[in-house]
Design a protein around this motif. Structure first.
Motif, short mmCIF file in Angstrom:
data_model
loop_
_atom_site.label_atom_id
_atom_site.label_comp_id
_atom_site.label_asym_id
_atom_site.label_seq_id
_atom_site.Cartn_x
_atom_site.Cartn_y
_atom_site.Cartn_z
N GLU A 43 39.53 53.86 44.44
CA GLU A 43 39.05 53.19 45.65
C GLU A 43 40.11 52.22 46.17
OE1 GLU A 43 35.13 50.71 47.26
OE2 GLU A 43 35.39 51.12 45.11
N VAL A 44 40.22 52.12 47.47
CA VAL A 44 41.12 51.16 48.11
C VAL A 44 40.28 50.07 48.76
CG1 VAL A 44 42.91 50.82 49.84
CG2 VAL A 44 42.86 52.94 48.53
N LEU A 45 40.41 48.86 48.26
CA LEU A 45 39.64 47.72 48.76
C LEU A 45 40.51 46.87 49.68
CD1 LEU A 45 38.12 46.60 45.32
CD2 LEU A 45 37.03 48.08 47.02
N GLY A 46 39.88 46.09 50.50
CA GLY A 46 40.61 45.16 51.36
C GLY A 46 40.79 43.80 50.72
N TYR A 47 40.45 43.68 49.44
CA TYR A 47 40.53 42.39 48.72
C TYR A 47 40.70 42.69 47.23
CZ TYR A 47 35.79 43.75 47.54
OH TYR A 47 34.70 44.45 47.09
N ALA A 48 41.08 41.67 46.48
CA ALA A 48 41.20 41.80 45.04
C ALA A 48 39.88 41.37 44.40
CB ALA A 48 42.34 40.94 44.52
N PRO A 49 39.21 42.24 43.60
CA PRO A 49 37.90 41.90 43.04
C PRO A 49 38.01 40.82 41.95
CG PRO A 49 38.67 43.96 42.13
CD PRO A 49 39.65 43.57 43.19
N ARG A 50 36.86 40.21 41.64
CA ARG A 50 36.80 39.17 40.61
C ARG A 50 36.42 39.74 39.25
NH1 ARG A 50 36.89 34.07 42.76
NH2 ARG A 50 36.64 33.96 45.02
N GLU A 51 35.85 40.96 39.21
CA GLU A 51 35.46 41.57 37.95
C GLU A 51 35.47 43.09 38.09
OE1 GLU A 51 31.55 40.17 37.04
OE2 GLU A 51 30.58 41.53 38.46
N VAL A 52 35.50 43.76 36.94
CA VAL A 52 35.47 45.22 36.88
C VAL A 52 34.35 45.61 35.93
CG1 VAL A 52 36.73 47.30 36.19
CG2 VAL A 52 37.93 45.45 37.38
#
Length: 557
Positions: A43-52
């Protein structure tokens, strides 16, 4: 051909067929599979996530230090050890310093059926990196090589030798025939089971740690003892020792009882040996996939019954062929063969019934019989087994007509055919226990199938992440662009300028209207009249005096 030569030929055939199944072994064959991830794979997100989040098909335990998230720069970005709740791993990422680009999530866990499971997947914050980070050990690599499957196959062969000869020696052996050969064969079988168990122990340690066997430390080997499978393997080794101590005395007492009428102590030792054998059978499903099935108690019981049926049938057939068919008087064979036929029929009924029950549980649905590798292997086994049972039925008819004892060579040839075909069946079984069950087919997490173009560009002022979807000429394409500081912080844009040109087709720059959806996020609709490699220029003014332009080429289909 001497009895020793026949024994060597039969054992060589079975061992060769078992070893032929070593090829497919590998961690990908384990039965716990990833059924969901957040973010999704690719997946390509527009932000860096805080958790996986990573969710598996069955309960798992994390191997300490072997679950990590690598940032685009290759640095480990997860905080501490992950949190595990039932089937889901929650990995917390550092709240700051989360750069844009491709992130790698790698994991090594222990599934409920004791199999180490290793794997990895990627996702991107902004456009994917040109060179994604790589795990220290690729998921396709097997630290233990072929040690674990080879050890298991050695244990299977040992079971045949350890069970069949003593079973015949205790129930239908001619009174005047020596039992030394049967005793020696059974002890060799117990030795093979012990060697296979120790090999499984070492291989388990290598797979858990994720290091080659030669790099294991004593602590790594001791750590297996603290796991569920380690307890089962240790119990099996203890049971092997007890069986080896009881077996010679039991078979010697059986011979004495048949000649002198004494045998109370022998019966007591025989009952103890039978109990030890039953407990040993149980260790096989307890150290395998039945413990992770939808119905563990039922699967464990069926697995025990299946192992007992196979070893009684094939092990007994080996003992009959090697030790009894030649050199035994016709009148004695006339008593032995009907008794063996009844025992073999019962054992085959056990293994067929147990195998059908296991198949129903592990397939989950009828369509998995032909849609999954597991189901197709089951079908192949069923076809071969049907052929073996046809040969066995012919033998049984001769025995019932009381003419088999007069044709020991024909019986030996038919038994050889049975052993040859069942050797292939065992090889298929060896592959089957390494194959994910049919019920897990279709449960693996899907990745994101993304069309279009996504890139990351860097200027002296900012980092630009953009994507164009679907990147097809003659239709309306959507453009999303994000601007960040070199430290991956959102950078507000005061003014956007976007142009697209195709010089080779004589198309001058087309100016595109951009709408600011967020301070750092711009959106536009672009119409590319023809396909080709278009020149895209994105200019962003971030203050009264700060402006920078990123230029790239995008392929429009």
């Amino acid at each position: 051909m001497t009895a020793r030569t026949r024994a060597a030929a039969l054992l060589g055939l079975i061992l060769t067929a078992l070893c032929a199944a070593l090829g497919p072994a590998g961690p990908a064959a384990a039965h716990a599979v990833v059924v969901a991830t957040t973010p999704q794979r690719d997946e390509v997100l527009g932000y860096a996530p805080r958790e996986v989040l990573v969710t598996f098909s069955e309960t798992i335990a994390v191997v300490p230090g072997r679950v990590q998230v690598l940032a685009p720069d290759g640095k480990r970005i997860n905080v501490g050890e992950p949190e595990v709740r039932d089937r889901t791993i929650r990995i917390t990422l550092r709240p700051s310093d989360r750069p844009l680009g491709t992130y790698l999530v790698s994991y090594r866990v222990i599934s409920a059926d004791s199999h180490p499971v290793a794997g990895s997947f990627t996702f991107a914050a902004g456009a994917p990196s040109a060179t994604p980070p790589e795990p220290a050990l690729a998921e396709s690599e097997s630290p233990a090589g072929v040690l674990v499957p080879a050890a298991k196959y050695l244990g299977y062969l040992g079971l045949l030798l350890a069970v069949g000869p003593p079973l015949l020696a205790a129930t239908m052996w001619p009174r005047r025939r020596s039992r030394r050969g049967a005793t020696a064969t059974a002890l060799v079988g117990l030795g093979l089971v012990a060697a296979g168990t120790l090999g499984t122990w070492v291989g388990q340690a290598a797979q858990v740690v994720g290091a080659p066997v030669g790099q294991l430390s004593p602590a790594d080997l001791r750590a297996v003892a603290d796991s569920d499978v380690g307890v089962v393997l240790a119990a099996r080794l203890a049971l092997i020792g007890l069986a080896a101590a009881l077996l010679p005395a039991v078979l010697r007492r059986v011979g004495e009882r048949s000649s002198t009428g004494r045998g109370v102590a022998g019966r007591m030792r025989g009952a103890a040996l039978a109990a030890v054998g039953l407990a040993g059978f149980v260790t096989w499903p307890l150290a395998g996939h039945p413990v992770a099935s939808p119905l563990p108690p039922v699967s464990i019981a069926l697995g025990t019954l299946h192992v007992a049926g196979v070893t009684a049938w094939l092990g007994g057939l080996i003992a009959l062929t090697v030790f009894l068919l030649r050199g035994t008087h016709q009148r004695v064979l006339a008593r032995i063969l009907p008794a063996w036929s009844r025992l073999a029929t019962l054992a085959v009924a056990w293994l067929v019934a147990a195998g059908l029950g296991q198949a129903v549980i592990e397939l989950g649905r009828p369509a998995a019989l032909w849609e999954s590798t597991y189901g197709r292997l089951l079908l192949a086994k069923a076809v071969l087994l049907a052929g073996v049972l046809a040969v066995a039925a012919g033998q049984r008819r001769l025995i019932r007509r009381r003419v088999a004892a007069a044709r020991p060579r024909w019986v030996a040839r038919a038994a050889g055919v049975e052993l040859a075909v069942t050797a292939v069946v065992l090889a298929l079984t060896a592959v089957l226990v390494q194959t994910p069950p049919g019920r897990s087919v279709g449960t693996a997490a899907d990745g994101v199938s993304r069309e279009g173009v996504a890139q990351s560009l860097t200027t002296d002022l900012f980092t630009l992440q953009f994507d164009i979807y679907p990147a097809v000429a003659g239709t309306t394409n959507s453009l999303h662009a994000y601007v960040y500081t070199p430290q991956a912080k959102e950078l507000p844009v005061a003014e956007w300028t976007v142009t697209a040109a195709l010089p080779e087709a004589g198309i001058e720059p087309i100016t595109v209207d951009v709408f600011a959806l967020e301070p750092h996020h711009g959106s536009a609709e672009i119409h590319f009249p023809v396909a080709g490699d278009w020149t895209l220029r994105v200019s962003a003014r971030t203050s009264e005096i700060d402006r920078s332009t990123a230029t790239t080429t995008v392929t429009i289909r």
